[in-house]
Each structure stands twice: as C-alpha cells, then as structure tokens.
Design a protein around this motif. Structure first.
Motif: not given
Lengths: 283, 455
Positions: A127-134, A211-212, A214-218
């Motif tokens: 399963p995907l860990i939350p950080a990879l769900k994008s 870009v990713w 930035n949207s995941a970790w700021g």
C-alpha cells in the motif's frame, strides 16, 4: 497467489536477454536476419513488460490499495527497464541502426534480473504511504525514468564511440565489427539527441518533484541527498550541453561526458538509496 | 585584438565567459557531493564523535554542516547569476542582429558556396517558376520574400526564428528561480508547531532553533486521526483544525499529507504526529512510613513535591516498554542527593523499578492524547519559482527542438528555361534539415516534370 504480473515480469528477463544476445550476434556475425529477430524480440519484451505493468496496476486495485506501479524499488526497476527499451526502440525506428541495441537491452535485462531474482527484493504490491499519495507521483516518476533511459542509451553510444575512435586511432578501422556501427559523426549526433531529450525530461522530473514536495511538505527544495544528486546530474549535463553548443566541444569529450553523466544517474538512483539516507528512502 | 584591454574590460570578459559558466557548474556539482556526504544539520556533538575535533574545526570553518546556506555556496550562486546576466546581455544583440540579417537576400556565388545547396533546371521562364515555387515556400516556411531584378528572381524563406532565442529564455527562467528562492528566504519562513487535540496555538517555532513567529491568529486542533492499512502501515494522517480570530472560529479545514491548508499567506502541512499523556496522577509512597499521597503532574514540567524540597518531573512516556506495557520515566531531585530517575510501569504497581530511593511511585491515571505536528511555511517566492519552472520547460523545448531553418533561391534565365540555385542552412538538427531540403528539391524538380507533360 494473485501475482500473475510478477511471474510475467520475471519471464521478460529472459526475453530481454534473448534480444540482447541477438543484437550482439547480429552485430558480430553481420547477419541482417539476426538483427531483425533481435528487434522483434525487443518489441515482444516491451509488450510483455507493458502488459506486466498494467496487470500489476489492476492487481493493486483488486487488493483494494490501487495505485500506479511506480511506488517502490522493484517497480522502479521494472519501469526503468521498460523506459530504456522504449527509448531505444524509438531511436532504432528513427535512425534505422541495430548496432546500438546491445547496451540498452543488456541494461534492461540486468535491471529485470535484479528485480526478479535478487533475494532481498520486495516484489509484493504494497500500500502507498501517505506521502506518496499524489498525482504528482506518476508525472514525477515517468519523466525521471524516461530521462534516465535516454541518458542510458546516450552513454551506450558514448562507449561505442570511444571504442570506434580507439580502433581507428590504432589503424585498425578494418575491423568488420566496427564497420557496422554508424559513422562517428552520426554517433556524436545520436549522443547529443539522446542527451537533450534526457535533459528536458530530467528537468521536468526535478520540477514535478519540487512542485510535489511543495504541496506535501511546504518546501520545494530541501537539499535531500536524492534531490541534490539529481541536481548534480543536471549540472553535469548542463555543462555538457554548454561546452558543445557554445565552446564547440565534440567527439570523445562528449562521449566521456555522456558516460560520466550516466554514472551520476546511476548514483542518483542506486547509490543514494544504499549509501545515503533521506526522503526518498522508499525508491 | 589590437588594443590592450583594461583591467575592468578583462573582468567583464571573465564574468561573461562560458569558461566561467562551466567552472561554476563543475564547482556546484562537486561541492554538492560534499554536502550529501557530510550530514547536514547535525549537532556539534554528533560531528565531534564522527569526525574528531580537528576535522570538525575545518567543517565549522567552511560551514560544511549547513553547506547549502554557507557564504561561499551563496557566492557561487551569485556568481552564476552575474555570469548568466552578463553573458546573455552580451550575446543577445548579436543574435538579434543575425536574425535581422537572416532575411537578407544573397547572390548566386554565395548560394553556391553554402554547404547544403542544389542546382535545378526547369523548362519554364523565371516568372512562371516563381509562380509555382512561391506557394511551395509559403507552405513550408513562415516567412518568405521575393525580389525581381532584370528578369532574375531571388528569394529568402525562413522559419523557427524563436529557436535562436530559446537559450535566453532558459537563462531568464534560471534567474527567476534564483530570485524566487531569494524572495522566499528574505520574506518567508519555515517553522513547525505541535498542537495537542482540543488545544490552540498562536505562535510557531522556526526551524533550526531560530525563535518563534506569531501567526496573528490561533489555530486549534479539533481532532487528529490516523488510519492504518491491514498491514499496519499508516494510510492517512488527518488533522481537523479551526482558525480562530479573537476567539471566534473563522474557518475550519482538514489537513492531510499532500493536502495542505493556507490561511493569510501561511500554509500548514501535515508533517508528523504523536501522542502525549496528559492529566497524569501519580501515587507517591514513602517506603519507610508507608504514607502515600496523590500528585497531579504535567508532562515534561518539573514540579515541587508538596511538603518537601524535592522536585519531580515526568520526562518521558513509552507506549510499551519491553513486555510490560505503558511506562513513564520519572526523575526526582532530592535534597542532598544526586538526581535519579526510573521507568515506572503503569500496569504493575509492584514492579521492582517503581521507586526512586525510598519513594515508591505508581501511576493512578493518565489520558493519552494525540498531538499533530504541522509544518508552517510562508513563502511569497513560490509563484516566481513556478513561473520560472514553466518558462524553463517551454524555453527548453524551443531551444532544443525548434531549429531556425533558412532557404535562399536564385533564378536565372537560360536558353531552355530557368536555372534554380537553392541553398539552405539550419542552426540545429542538420540531418533533419537536410531531409527537408532534399524533399523540397524533389518537389521543385517534380514541378518540371508536370510542366513537361503539358507540352
């Protein structure tokens, strides 16, 4: 077991080996037919790889954890092999030369052999860990790997270029094996074409990653080792392109830089995972 | 060539040189390697134990433990920007001039001297030839112009001019990205805040122990949830938060990983989570007199034990210590004694370790409450960077794949018809251009055939 895809993908390993051997044979024994067979087998390999990847995607949905097969080391190796074969076959169509097929197919074979038969390899669908769900995951991985693949093909041509140069320098151009390789000017052009394609895609890959992030970790850039190594790779190819376009470097220097560049790619992909730690620990 | 260059001219030349560009690329790459080998942001103690005092002194001197923010790395980036600007400004006029010159007609001698050229004979007059070739040119090229002089025709056609400018746009995009990063580092900040469920915070801690920043509003964590897959791996972290201004809720939102929330220029990202015990009530027993008392203590905050001069602090909490279940690490500073600490196991009051000196310690109650760890950033430079990203990709495609192709034609009248001299060049993808040139040659020669059939 519902892992038809894994079985299928291990079978591809042998198809790719067959293609690599046929390319090698067609080149060494100057048999046109063997070369055509090699191309056929390589296409078959690409198709089976594609089917394997799609099946794996479908299987992940059946497991209730549906995600694109681009999320762990095993899947990245498979996708890497797919990319190299695809980029090479497109080049083969465009430039109609089969003598350059040995290196990319051998590389794709090694990647698949490592993925399928290395004892420590985790080939299960996880399963995907939350950080990879994008959605950025798909764009990021596909562009990076297509870029890597173009760099791989370029470095293979670079190696051939240097061999051919050495042979003609030692007054041994009569070697029939090397006569089948396209002339030095064409090789130089092919290295360049692959490198600019790779450079464009690596840039897209780094940008989608930023870009990713930035949207995941700021933060779009955190100097994580993988990021930094991708930048190092980018700088090496930027150096290569500037030295060619502005300072007019050609020939052996370009060939060497394409090999150094691909060494950076390999370190970005493998070295960082095994030797350094960071955010990309999953792939 | 003739005159000696002044010092400032030489400096200018140096700053504009591609040699410097190549050097900076190499230097950035090489030093970045160093930064991936030396752990960034490690504490002095960690570095001392890893590298020893001498090497550590060198690392500190060169700021290698925070290399990418060191003065010399910044100098390299500034040098790159200067190099980029001067180099581009120097070359741009030449490029523009050559674009202007690109539309100039050239005579037959020069046409024949060009590397890619062809010589076709057609069985019709120059004027007729012009009439049939003109549409062919305008079909393939975005610009074409013709001139007639004493019955002889000349033409020039071109396309893909923008391909010559792509590199300048790439340079501009790199500058935009660097400027965006600079804006972010001047006007923005990166911080974090841990909020217990049901609690609100109005300040955030800056990264790297650089103090705190007031938000100007309050953010409250209403609820934190974490979902797991069957395998036990985390599936989703989610914080439900409320924004409060003067005690009133003005907005509510859910923050997940990959799904941040912005308010007043600040963006909140789900970063970590944890749980923290609250409402801890201890039972302290004097083992000599068997006298015991209850004591409510906050987590990680020292308190006086009433009636004594001893101080006590609950320093840590573990969900499961060994196989004994949850436990608290309690430390006590007693009069005239060395401070001492112990793990107090919650579910086994008789555990031999549940004491410090002559004080038996038990845990009567506590509530485990989640806290959410949010990354908070303000970065007004992000949009500049994103524009830089888009410009970079578009201009790379232009610079790499749009080639500036030009064709020159000269017709001259001959006894049996017209002689067409054609030449062309391209600034990239020469092989592809030669293919196009040959196609065009073929098309023009075919025109002749159809004309002949009419006769």
């Amino acid at each position: 077991m519902n892992m038809t895809s894994s079985l299928l993908l291990s079978v591809v390993t042998f198809i790719l080996l067959g293609a690599a051997l046929c390319y090698c044979g067609g080149w060494l024994f100057r048999r046109e037919l063997l070369g055509k067979i090699a191309t056929g087998i390589a296409w078959m390999g690409l198709i089976v790889l594609t089917v394997g990847l799609v099946l794996r995607w479908v299987e992940s949905y059946r497991l209730g954890i549906g995600h694109a097969p681009l999320s762990n080391f095993y899947e990245s190796l498979v996708f890497g092999a797919w990319s190299v074969v695809l980029v090479y076959l497109i080049m083969e169509i465009r430039y109609r030369s089969r003598a350059l097929g040995v290196f990319p197919l051998a590389l794709a074979f090694l990647a698949m052999a490592y993925a399928s038969f290395s004892p420590g390899m985790e080939s299960q669908i996880q399963p995907l860990i939350p950080a990879l769900k994008s959605n950025w995951l798909i764009a990021h991985v596909i562009t990076c790997f297509l870029g890597y693949a173009a760099f791989a093909v370029a470095s293979g041509i670079g190696i051939l270029y240097l061999i051919k140069c050495r042979a003609s320098a030692s007054n041994n151009p009569g070697s029939s094996v090397l006569r089948r390789v396209p002339n030095i000017k064409t090789l130089d052009e092919l290295i360049y074409q692959n490198v600019i394609f790779g450079f464009l895609l690596l840039s897209v890959g780094i940008i989608t990653g930023a870009v990713w992030a930035n949207s995941a970790w700021g933060t779009y850039w955190s100097w994580d080792p993988k990021e930094t190594w991708s930048l190092i790779t980018w700088l090496v190819y930027a150096l290569m392109l500037h030295s060619r376009l502005v300072r007019g470097w050609h020939g052996p220097r370009m060939a060497w830089l394409s090999i150094i560049g691909f060494a950076c790619v390999l370190f970005t992909y493998f070295g960082v995972n095994f030797l350094l730690s960071g955010l990309h620990s999953y792939a | 060539m003739g005159h000696n260059k002044t010092f400032s001219e030489r400096i200018h030349d140096f700053l504009a040189s591609v040699r410097l560009t190549l050097f900076i690329f190499g230097a950035l790459a090489a030093t970045s390697i160093l930064g991936t080998l030396i752990p960034q942001g490690a504490t002095t103690e960690q570095r001392l134990s890893q590298y020893g005092p001498k090497l550590n002194a060198l690392i500190e001197l060169l700021d290698l433990a925070d290399m990418y923010h060191s003065w010399w790395f910044q100098v390299l980036l500034i040098l790159l920007s200067i190099n980029l600007i001067i180099c581009s400004l120097r070359r741009l006029p030449k490029t523009l001039k050559s674009l202007e010159a690109a539309r100039r007609l050239i005579g037959p001698t020069r046409v024949q001297k060009m590397q890619t050229n062809t010589d076709i004979r057609l069985a019709c007059t120059p004027a007729e030839t012009q009439r049939v070739i003109a549409p062919l040119l305008s079909k393939r090229f975005s610009y074409s112009s013709w001139r007639e002089e004493n019955g002889a025709w000349q033409a020039v056609a071109e396309k893909g001019r923008i391909g010559r400018l792509g590199a300048y746009f790439i340079h501009l995009s790199v500058l935009l990205i660097l400027v965006g990063a600079l804006l972010g580092s001047i006007f923005g900040f990166k911080g974090f805040v841990n909020i217990n469920e049901k609690e609100a915070k109005s300040t955030v801690q800056l990264r790297g122990e650089k103090g705190t920043v007031p938000l100007g509003f309050e953010i409250r964590c209403d609820k934190f949830t974490v979902d797991f897959y069957d395998t036990g791996a985390p599936k989703e972290f989610r914080s439900d938060v409320s924004i409060l201004e003067q005690g009133k809720i003005v907005q509510q939102a859910a923050i997940r990983v990959n799904d941040p929330f912005s308010y007043k220029g600040m963006t909140f990202y789900q970063s970590t989570y944890g749980s923290q015990p609250t409402g801890i009530v201890l039972n302290l027993t004097d083992l000599k007199t068997s006298e015991s008392k209850r004591l409510q203590v906050p987590f990680r905050q020292a308190v006086n034990i009433p009636g004594t001069k001893n101080r006590l602090v609950v320093m840590d909490f573990a969900q499961n210590i060994g196989t004994f279940g949850p436990a608290f690490f309690v430390a006590m500073a007693q009069e005239n004694k060395e401070p001492a600490g112990t793990w107090v196991v919650v579910k086994e009051p008789d555990f031999h370790g549940n004491k410090i000196g002559n004080t038996g310690i038990g845990v009567i109650e506590y509530v485990n409450r989640f806290y959410t760890g949010l990354q908070v950033t303000k970065d007004p430079g992000v949009w500049v960077i994103y524009i830089g990203f888009i410009l970079m990709l578009l201009s790379m495609i232009i610079a790499m794949y749009i080639s500036h192709r030009r064709i020159w034609l000269v017709f001259s009248s001959e006894s049996k018809g017209t002689r067409v001299l054609m030449a062309g060049n391209a600034n990239k993808h020469i092989l592809a251009f030669e293919r196009e040139f040959n196609q065009l040659t073929q098309e023009i020669s075919d025109l002749d055939l159809s004309e002949n059939e009419h006769d």
